[in-house]
Design an enzyme around this catalytic site. Sequence first.
Site, PDB file in Angstrom:
ATOM      1  CB  SER A  87       1.904   4.034  -3.303  1.00 39.35           C
ATOM      2  OG  SER A  87       2.543   4.059  -1.779  1.00 39.35           O
ATOM      3  CB  SER A 108       0.465   4.061   0.847  1.00 43.13           C
ATOM      4  OG  SER A 108      -0.067   4.755  -0.661  1.00 43.13           O
ATOM      5  CE  LYS A 135       5.238   2.353  -1.522  1.00 42.68           C
ATOM      6  NZ  LYS A 135       4.576   2.592  -0.442  1.00 42.68           N
TER       7      LYS A 135
END
Lengths: 485, 95
Positions: free
Chosen positions: A151, A175, A76
Amino acid sequence: MSEITKQSLSELVKNIKDKKLSSEEVTQAFINRSEKSKELNAYITEDYSSALEKAKKFDQRPNFDLKLPGIPMAVKDLFCTKDIRTTAGSKILDNFVPTYESTVTQNIWDSGAILLGKLNCDEFAMGSSNETSFFGNVQNPIDKNLVPGGSSGGSASAVAGQLTPITIGTDTGGSIRQPASFTGTVGLKPTYGSCSRYGIVAFASSLDQAGPMAQNVKDCALLQEVISTYDPKDSTSIDFKRNEYSKELTNNIKGKKIGIPKEYRVEGMPKEIEELWQKGIQYAKDCGAEIIDISLPHTSYALPTYYIVAPAEASSNLARYDGVKYGFRAKGENLIDMYEKTRSEGFGAEVQRRIMIGTYVLSSGYYDAYYLKAQKVRKLIKDDFDEAYKKVDAILTPSTPSSAFKIGEKKDDPVSMYLNDIFTVPVNLAGLPGISIPAGHDVKGYPLGLQIIGKAFDEQNILNIAYAMEEKINFKNKITDWWIK
Amino acid sequence: MSIDLKTIKHISKLSRISVDEQKAEKLAGDLNSIFEFIEKLNELKTDNVEPLTSVAETTLKLRTDEVKSKDIREQIIKNSPQDNEDYFVVPKVIE
């Protein structure tokens, strides 16, 4: 041997150790598939050529004692990676190249893994659909124009689409678990303090936690073993005895007491979710667990509490983006004008909204009514869990109140977007570990997840329960490769 | 409770985010619906509840005060939008 990108992490590790595959072959296979998967928009930054170089280097002098020997992996874009652009999905960090490495990613490279690139995410991890990213929407490999969740949407999309064998995300209110649930993958949010926050772009410091995302529970356990270390560079990192999660993994959960909180049966919840939950309860029973009804009376106050605490901390954390020391700078007539234009042009709408909420609840005259009140309710929410854990070893709930929705469907209604995190947020507020495992499909054929919540530092226990249930559920993700021409 | 445009302007000033009329109206609408949702907390009596500031039940560890990062000026300046090798440069502050 099955196609390289279809193999689980454990299979890849074994094949590399047995010299049936080289790191270069594996790395090349994931690069090829990532190249063919641009339509998913899972990557923000690719680092393929240096990944191949590192793979070749590994093959020349392999170290098979490492836990992730020559394994390629994308992460990420919220983790700072030395000399590789790190954007947090924001225009304001569009040109930011860290001069240091986050502890979690350092642990991964030290275990032999190789960086493929940086994965898309909601801007500053603020979102539940990956639609707030400056770098555009991410497609869910399950179906076209379906959000992957957020997210950690790029991370979930990349694992489900087999662009990376495993990945890491961050979880402030759901997330990791919500996108895992939306993409038919496994995601673990560890106990607060388990994984170092050093070098992770901060959102809400008392809630943020990094964690693994994978195709199955065992891979998740192995990655958790690698990333969870005590780190003096993070003052909230906790020095506790960490298990070798993958080695100690067992499907024997006989006699484990699993709690079913009645407050998670929320109004308007689709029938399919209730049915999935009942199925999950049956699976747990089949594994020999004992099911106990419990109550978490303050559950419905968790989201309102979260939407005070998280924006308050965000408004403070994001004060650093002022156009002076790093990142984007807009032209201004004077210093203040420069600050205001930089932040207005550099942050997207959702981030600005949350900074404003946070600033308001911390402002003079409102602090007690909102922020202090939320901290008190947060205590009540944590007390609920403490009380429940006197009777049970873990708690079983749905991961999300629905399956993945269409891109654009909830974009203009912040409150309806926030409701996505209704089952995941209480876990962050109480600092507990939670894992989402795929458990079924809805009528549209979209995956649905179940969440297992544990006691603090009891990751091994929820991994074991997840492992046992995974075997019974025998979930098969329906990936049609629709995006590959 | 209702957040009016004047309040939005005030918060925008505190947040150092410039907001024009159109954006202010949109924000007022959004924030009002979010705060309506947050007001639910007022149902709870919390007079005797201790606020929870951190879930990590740990005391801060002490360490020896020693310099660990030396000669990193270049690294620190590296990402600045504007510098003159030694300093961060900002628009003129003193006339």
